[in-house]
Design an enzyme around this catalytic site. Sequence first.
Site, PDB file in Angstrom:
ATOM      1  N   LYS A 177       6.863  27.206  -4.262  1.00 42.60           N
ATOM      2  CA  LYS A 177       7.964  28.164  -4.327  1.00 42.60           C
ATOM      3  C   LYS A 177       8.735  27.962  -5.616  1.00 42.60           C
ATOM      4  CE  LYS A 177      12.184  28.745  -3.041  1.00 42.60           C
ATOM      5  NZ  LYS A 177      12.582  29.606  -4.172  1.00 42.60           N
ATOM      6  N   GLU A 251      12.933  14.899  -7.346  1.00 45.15           N
ATOM      7  CA  GLU A 251      13.500  14.762  -8.693  1.00 45.15           C
ATOM      8  C   GLU A 251      14.762  15.603  -8.696  1.00 45.15           C
ATOM      9  OE1 GLU A 251      10.046  15.871 -11.081  1.00 45.15           O
ATOM     10  OE2 GLU A 251       9.318  13.825 -10.998  1.00 45.15           O
ATOM     11  N   CYS A 285      17.641  18.412 -16.701  1.00 45.22           N
ATOM     12  CA  CYS A 285      18.191  17.384 -15.802  1.00 45.22           C
ATOM     13  C   CYS A 285      18.557  16.121 -16.568  1.00 45.22           C
ATOM     14  CB  CYS A 285      17.192  17.064 -14.716  1.00 45.22           C
ATOM     15  SG  CYS A 285      15.588  16.610 -15.385  1.00 45.22           S
ATOM     16  N   GLU A 387      27.705  16.707 -11.557  1.00 43.33           N
ATOM     17  CA  GLU A 387      26.794  17.371 -12.495  1.00 43.33           C
ATOM     18  C   GLU A 387      27.256  18.818 -12.723  1.00 43.33           C
ATOM     19  OE1 GLU A 387      22.873  18.663 -11.107  1.00 43.33           O
ATOM     20  OE2 GLU A 387      22.015  17.844 -12.939  1.00 43.33           O
TER      21      GLU A 387
HETATM   22  P1  NAD Z   1      18.331  24.168  -6.301  1.00 45.38           P
HETATM   23  O1  NAD Z   1      18.294  22.918  -5.511  1.00 45.38           O
HETATM   24  O2  NAD Z   1      19.403  25.150  -6.038  1.00 45.38           O
HETATM   25  O3  NAD Z   1      16.960  24.981  -6.117  1.00 45.38           O
HETATM   26  C1  NAD Z   1      15.713  24.389  -6.379  1.00 45.38           C
HETATM   27  C2  NAD Z   1      14.664  25.074  -5.527  1.00 45.38           C
HETATM   28  O4  NAD Z   1      14.908  24.799  -4.145  1.00 45.38           O
HETATM   29  C3  NAD Z   1      14.667  26.596  -5.656  1.00 45.38           C
HETATM   30  O5  NAD Z   1      13.347  27.055  -5.640  1.00 45.38           O
HETATM   31  C4  NAD Z   1      15.430  27.024  -4.415  1.00 45.38           C
HETATM   32  O6  NAD Z   1      15.152  28.328  -3.983  1.00 45.38           O
HETATM   33  C5  NAD Z   1      14.941  26.008  -3.407  1.00 45.38           C
HETATM   34  N1  NAD Z   1      15.809  25.807  -2.249  1.00 45.38           N
HETATM   35  C6  NAD Z   1      17.149  26.030  -2.163  1.00 45.38           C
HETATM   36  N2  NAD Z   1      17.578  25.707  -0.920  1.00 45.38           N
HETATM   37  C7  NAD Z   1      16.498  25.258  -0.218  1.00 45.38           C
HETATM   38  C8  NAD Z   1      16.301  24.757   1.097  1.00 45.38           C
HETATM   39  N3  NAD Z   1      17.314  24.659   1.981  1.00 45.38           N
HETATM   40  N4  NAD Z   1      15.066  24.382   1.484  1.00 45.38           N
HETATM   41  C9  NAD Z   1      14.033  24.449   0.608  1.00 45.38           C
HETATM   42  N5  NAD Z   1      14.149  24.931  -0.649  1.00 45.38           N
HETATM   43  C10 NAD Z   1      15.372  25.316  -1.063  1.00 45.38           C
HETATM   44  O7  NAD Z   1      18.316  23.723  -7.818  1.00 45.38           O
HETATM   45  P2  NAD Z   1      18.402  24.671  -9.111  1.00 45.38           P
HETATM   46  O8  NAD Z   1      19.789  25.174  -9.267  1.00 45.38           O
HETATM   47  O9  NAD Z   1      17.280  25.625  -9.075  1.00 45.38           O
HETATM   48  O10 NAD Z   1      18.077  23.620 -10.275  1.00 45.38           O
HETATM   49  C11 NAD Z   1      19.020  22.854 -10.946  1.00 45.38           C
HETATM   50  C12 NAD Z   1      19.024  21.432 -10.420  1.00 45.38           C
HETATM   51  O11 NAD Z   1      17.726  20.842 -10.593  1.00 45.38           O
HETATM   52  C13 NAD Z   1      19.979  20.530 -11.181  1.00 45.38           C
HETATM   53  O12 NAD Z   1      20.666  19.728 -10.257  1.00 45.38           O
HETATM   54  C14 NAD Z   1      19.052  19.661 -12.036  1.00 45.38           C
HETATM   55  O13 NAD Z   1      19.571  18.411 -12.418  1.00 45.38           O
HETATM   56  C15 NAD Z   1      17.870  19.529 -11.127  1.00 45.38           C
HETATM   57  N6  NAD Z   1      16.673  19.150 -11.888  1.00 45.38           N
HETATM   58  C16 NAD Z   1      16.195  17.872 -11.762  1.00 45.38           C
HETATM   59  C17 NAD Z   1      15.082  17.461 -12.494  1.00 45.38           C
HETATM   60  C18 NAD Z   1      14.536  16.062 -12.397  1.00 45.38           C
HETATM   61  O14 NAD Z   1      13.412  15.847 -12.853  1.00 45.38           O
HETATM   62  N7  NAD Z   1      15.251  15.102 -11.837  1.00 45.38           N
HETATM   63  C19 NAD Z   1      14.455  18.369 -13.344  1.00 45.38           C
HETATM   64  C20 NAD Z   1      14.984  19.666 -13.447  1.00 45.38           C
HETATM   65  C21 NAD Z   1      16.087  20.046 -12.712  1.00 45.38           C
END
Ligand code: NAD
Length: 484
Positions: A177, A251, A285, A387
């Site tokens: 997804k 992650e 991130c 963050e």
């Molecule tokens: P998010 O958690 O809002 O969404 C990530 C994914 O999860 C999306 O596809 C979203 O639709 C899905 N999702 C949301 N709620 C869900 C649920 N209840 N169950 C299952 N899936 C669900 O994150 P975002 O805003 O898309 O991304 C930004 C975040 O990602 C920041 O916190 C950033 O630091 C982190 N990030 C971490 C890394 C790493 O390697 N540590 C890398 C890139 C981004």
Amino acid sequence: MVQEIRNFINNEYVDGVSTFDDINPVDGSLIGNVHTADAAVVDKAVKAARTALEGPWGRMSTPERVNLLRKIADRIDERFEDLLQAEIADTGKPEGLARAVDVARASANFRSFADTVASAGLDSYLTEPANGDNALMYAVRKPLGVVGVIVPWNLPLLLLTWKVAPALATGNTVVVKPSEETPASATLLGEIMAEAGLPEGVYNVVHGYGDTGAHITSHPDVDGITFTGESKTGSIIMKTVSDRVLPVSFELGGKNAALVFDDCNVEEAVAGLTRSLYTNSGQVCMCTERVYIQRGIFDEVVDGLIESAKKLKLGAPFAEGTDFGPLISAKHREKVQSFCDLAEKNGAETLLGGGVPDMGAELNGGSWFEPTLWKGLAHEDEVMRKEVFGPVAGLIPFDTEEEAIHLANDTEYGLCASIWTQNLERAHRVAPKMNVGLSWVNTWYLRDLRAPFGGSGLSGIGREGGQHSFDFYTEPVNVAIKLG
Ligand code: NAD
């Protein structure tokens, strides 16, 4: 032209139950109608993935799978420009960045994990107990099965292939997804992999918001979840999978620190910090949001950062010289703006930016935000602890090495840190003391795909990369043969 972006199951496009808008963050225009997968569509994807495990994919030898992964990498390279267009349309990121990092890493991920799997051996032991019951032990690695892959919007294709490549290399099938903000490249990747010969059902894509992700994590026939995204989403997913005790690799977010010592090369530190603050408009991130600077060089580094940030060129992705794009969405911009307002309320001096730039009539509909720097915040302030995930950083002076280490580690997160010093002893002393998964010295975002990647605390669970991915995406079966 407004595209239809459909789910991809069994190597075919599948309609959703409704559609939602895919918006270009550069100017706010509509670029796609994305087909939402409900529980039934997700179930179809999981069934396709399960069936594929029983079919030609499940029977494929490791060398055959490795060859196929290399073909996929080649096909990605051949369709590089298509992926580039898809990625840029969804994210608005500068062409140079998308070319060098996002799309380039997609084929590199497939090649690297093909190499890892091709050269993997077996754990084996010759067991010789006192009673003479000698035995040969060897651990065979089996794929987890159907792996749910849920990824965010900031580096859509890079982060997706970082998980899909090792999952497939080790014989799993996946239900992916992508983020609702960036659905295009994951879908196109399906087409590309099918062209390279990936059997049907091995790679499936479902679109939607968190609900669609939750249909994956709560599906009874999914065997493991690999997730990149916000810490709070990771926590929700963990609760969802806890009843079935599913393996997870997370992650998550970060609040990464840089420690700038007075024995650093200031010019190089400023250049490196500028990258670490503003790459992808602060939406990586690993970006730095807390900069601790030794007091004697505080003003010099602050002035350097202001000058260097002023040189960043905000602009449309393909415009000459652009090195700074918009934020991903208007909603995300509201979040970043709210942190800027809070910083000022807490007494910060905004040295640069802090608001929405005037980009002209053509681009003002996009979600632009200025590179921002603050000083005068306390380490305890909320802005320095949560963050933001935008082009912002707080600059705080420190006096001693011990204090700097304490400040860097005094956080719930633990993703990465960067240390700027020319003192070799200090570098080796301080770098391992960082409570993070990645500790850089005089550099930032320098990666080797074989090295462990991940974080601790709110930044995640487990490590991926090289052998670490191999470990996550497989389950060892230890075989003990009595030798007599
Ligand atoms: P998010 O958690 O809002 O969404 C990530 C994914 O999860 C999306 O596809 C979203 O639709 C899905 N999702 C949301 N709620 C869900 C649920 N209840 N169950 C299952 N899936 C669900 O994150 P975002 O805003 O898309 O991304 C930004 C975040 O990602 C920041 O916190 C950033 O630091 C982190 N990030 C971490 C890394 C790493 O390697 N540590 C890398 C890139 C981004």
